[in-house]
Design a protein around this motif. Structure first.
Motif, short mmCIF file in Angstrom:
data_model
loop_
_atom_site.label_atom_id
_atom_site.label_comp_id
_atom_site.label_asym_id
_atom_site.label_seq_id
_atom_site.Cartn_x
_atom_site.Cartn_y
_atom_site.Cartn_z
N VAL A 129 0.83 -1.21 0.00
CA VAL A 129 0.00 0.00 0.00
C VAL A 129 0.86 1.26 0.00
O VAL A 129 0.57 2.23 -0.69
CB VAL A 129 -0.95 0.00 1.22
CG1 VAL A 129 -1.60 1.37 1.41
CG2 VAL A 129 -2.01 -1.06 1.05
N ILE A 130 1.94 1.25 0.79
CA ILE A 130 2.74 2.48 0.89
C ILE A 130 3.70 2.63 -0.28
O ILE A 130 4.49 3.56 -0.32
CB ILE A 130 3.49 2.56 2.23
CG1 ILE A 130 4.44 1.38 2.42
CG2 ILE A 130 2.51 2.61 3.39
CD1 ILE A 130 5.32 1.50 3.64
N ARG A 131 3.64 1.71 -1.24
CA ARG A 131 4.38 1.88 -2.48
C ARG A 131 3.45 2.31 -3.61
O ARG A 131 3.86 2.42 -4.75
CB ARG A 131 5.09 0.57 -2.86
CG ARG A 131 6.10 0.12 -1.81
CD ARG A 131 7.19 1.14 -1.58
NE ARG A 131 7.89 0.90 -0.31
CZ ARG A 131 7.98 1.78 0.65
NH1 ARG A 131 7.41 2.96 0.52
NH2 ARG A 131 8.66 1.51 1.74
N ASN A 132 2.17 2.53 -3.27
CA ASN A 132 1.19 3.05 -4.22
C ASN A 132 1.03 4.54 -3.93
O ASN A 132 0.55 4.93 -2.87
CB ASN A 132 -0.13 2.31 -4.05
CG ASN A 132 -1.22 2.80 -4.98
OD1 ASN A 132 -1.45 4.00 -5.10
ND2 ASN A 132 -1.92 1.87 -5.61
N ASN A 133 1.47 5.39 -4.84
CA ASN A 133 1.52 6.83 -4.57
C ASN A 133 0.16 7.42 -4.20
O ASN A 133 0.06 8.27 -3.31
CB ASN A 133 2.09 7.58 -5.79
CG ASN A 133 3.60 7.47 -5.86
OD1 ASN A 133 4.24 6.97 -4.93
ND2 ASN A 133 4.18 7.92 -6.96
N ASP A 134 -0.90 6.97 -4.88
CA ASP A 134 -2.23 7.52 -4.60
C ASP A 134 -2.67 7.17 -3.18
O ASP A 134 -3.18 8.02 -2.44
CB ASP A 134 -3.25 6.98 -5.61
CG ASP A 134 -3.02 7.53 -7.01
OD1 ASP A 134 -2.35 8.58 -7.12
OD2 ASP A 134 -3.49 6.91 -7.97
N LEU A 135 -2.48 5.89 -2.81
CA LEU A 135 -2.87 5.47 -1.47
C LEU A 135 -2.00 6.13 -0.40
O LEU A 135 -2.49 6.54 0.65
CB LEU A 135 -2.77 3.95 -1.35
CG LEU A 135 -3.95 3.15 -1.89
CD1 LEU A 135 -3.61 1.67 -1.92
CD2 LEU A 135 -5.20 3.37 -1.07
N LEU A 136 -0.71 6.23 -0.68
CA LEU A 136 0.20 6.86 0.28
C LEU A 136 -0.18 8.33 0.49
O LEU A 136 -0.17 8.82 1.63
CB LEU A 136 1.64 6.75 -0.20
CG LEU A 136 2.71 7.32 0.74
CD1 LEU A 136 2.66 6.61 2.10
CD2 LEU A 136 4.10 7.20 0.12
N ALA A 137 -0.52 9.02 -0.58
CA ALA A 137 -0.93 10.43 -0.46
C ALA A 137 -2.17 10.55 0.42
O ALA A 137 -2.29 11.49 1.23
CB ALA A 137 -1.19 11.01 -1.84
#
Length: 430
Positions: free
Chosen positions: A245-253
């Motif tokens: 999840v934290i390597r997915n930019n949208d989810l991390l944002a």
């Protein structure tokens, strides 16, 4: 060693390897190895320094030891003066049907159970009001049936939990009742938390484990689209998420918009960046010995060749669950050998047994792979970084442990050692 004794020893080791993660404190005392104390200290600091309604996001690879760590952390925070409720979402809700509504409902339900465990004296009217709330839904017939079941007696918490876990119609009813008014769920959780805090004079901390085991599509729906709902309660909560999840930019944002940082439980790094690919690469002996301790707590030393035990550790890639999985498969192979060759008394986990175990695990990794995923794995192995760290294909490899993430001064990736064996067999890497 006679057959029956040998069989029972391997059988016991197999059972002991099933005890992962360690949650039961009697088993923790039996199998505990001090592990990831720095991560526990960082979590403690984050909880202590956050405001009373602070929320933490805790990420890591599946099987890296988060559940065991959180159990140890919860005990430590109770000693620090918190009322801690730690629960696995997998124990309360069918994993394929988890959403933000039933997560909040489960939080509220576990707080009610904590209220009862603490034997907190509340007025009859308050107790009646709480039970009325839990047995009232938008559908009159469902409400009537619930009240009838509760009226028959039994453990209220177990009854409602069983319905939440096992009955899709009940979960759907809860979703329909609160989907458009999640603030009511949060307020009820706040009400129960306030009763606990008023009685104990201690702050409440809720820790929700196993959310990191969800399919990535569910994680996106829960964390990307409904994160604000999960942050509504006004007490401390720790949520777990998969590392992908934290390597997915949208989810991390989205996560960074509601919490200052995501806390990470890193995989143990046996080698410096790139050294694991070198024939003369030297591993960090203190970490090797730590994993050997974990293994030897479950498999008696006389049942393993020392060099093979070391190879099991190296094949784990620094992931505790993989260490346990390989060890368990080795015990399974030995149990099979004892049954097929009962006259032998010298059976132990050696390189031959390890290779048989690795074969089955290697095939487990191979089944979901296709040409595109093999290409990503080769690039990641050769360059210690994927062609696109945000692609769905790469995130699925990360989520499934085919790729492991490591962190020194720089962030880097490597292929799981068993998957690297698979690539070598296919002559895709040297």
């Amino acid at each position: 060693m006679e057959e029956k004794v040998l069989l029972e020893k391997f059988r016991q080791s197999y059972r002991d390897l099933e005890l992962f993660p360690l949650i039961d404190w009697r088993k923790v005392e039996q199998f505990r190895v001090d592990f990831a104390n720095h991560t526990i200290a960082r979590l403690e600091q984050a909880v202590e320094d956050a405001p009373a309604n602070g929320k933490l996001i805790f990420a890591g690879h599946r099987g890296c030891g988060k559940s065991t760590l959180l159990a140890k952390f919860s005990a430590q925070m109770m000693e620090q003066g918190y009322v801690v409720t730690l629960f696995s979402v997998a124990d309360m809700i069918e994993m394929s049907d988890i959403n933000h509504v039933n997560i909040l409902y489960a939080i509220t339900l576990t707080l009610l159970n904590k209220l009862q465990e603490l034997k907190i004296n509340i007025s009859p009217d308050t107790e009646k009001s709480l039970r009325e709330w839990f047995t009232t839904t938008q559908t009159e017939t469902v409400t009537k049936d619930l009240k009838t079941e509760v009226g028959l007696g039994g453990d209220f918490f177990k009854l409602i939990t069983a319905k939440l876990k096992n009955e899709a119609t009940f979960r759907e009813e809860i979703k329909k009742t609160y989907e458009r008014k999640v603030s009511e769920l949060a307020k009820k959780a706040d009400e129960i938390a306030a009763l606990i805090q008023a009685y104990t004079k201690k702050e409440v901390l809720v820790i929700i484990d196993d959310l990191d085991k969800l399919d990535l599509s569910l994680v996106e729906e829960i964390y990307k689209n409904n994160i604000n709902s999960l942050f509504l309660p006004k007490f401390r909560i720790i949520y777990t998420i998969p590392i992908a999840v934290i390597r997915n930019n949208d989810l991390l944002a989205t996560l960074q918009s509601v919490t200052p940082r995501v806390y990470l439980m890193a995989v143990c790094k046996f080698f410096k960046q790139g050294d694991s690919h070198k024939p003369d690469g030297v591993p960090k002996e203190e970490l090797i010995n730590l994993f050997l301790q974990i293994l030897k707590k479950r498999i008696p030393e006389e049942l393993m060749e020392p060099d093979t035990a070391r190879q099991i550790v190296l094949k784990s890639g620094g992931v505790v669950r993989e260490l346990v999985r390989i060890g368990r498969e080795c015990c399974s192979q030995c149990l099979l050998l004892i049954r097929s060759e009962p006259q032998r008394t010298d059976i132990k986990i050696n390189d031959e047994i390890l290779q048989l175990a690795i074969k089955d695990l290697r095939n487990d990794f191979a089944r979901p792979l296709g040409d595109k995923l093999y290409s990503i794995l080769v690039t990641t192995y050769n360059h210690l970084t994927p062609p696109d760290a945000k692609s769905e294909e790469f995130l699925s490899l990360l989520h499934g442990l085919s790729v492991l993430e490591y962190e020194n001064d720089d962030l880097w990736y490597d292929v799981h050692p068993i998957v690297a064996d698979l690539l070598k067999r296919k002559k895709l890497i040297e």
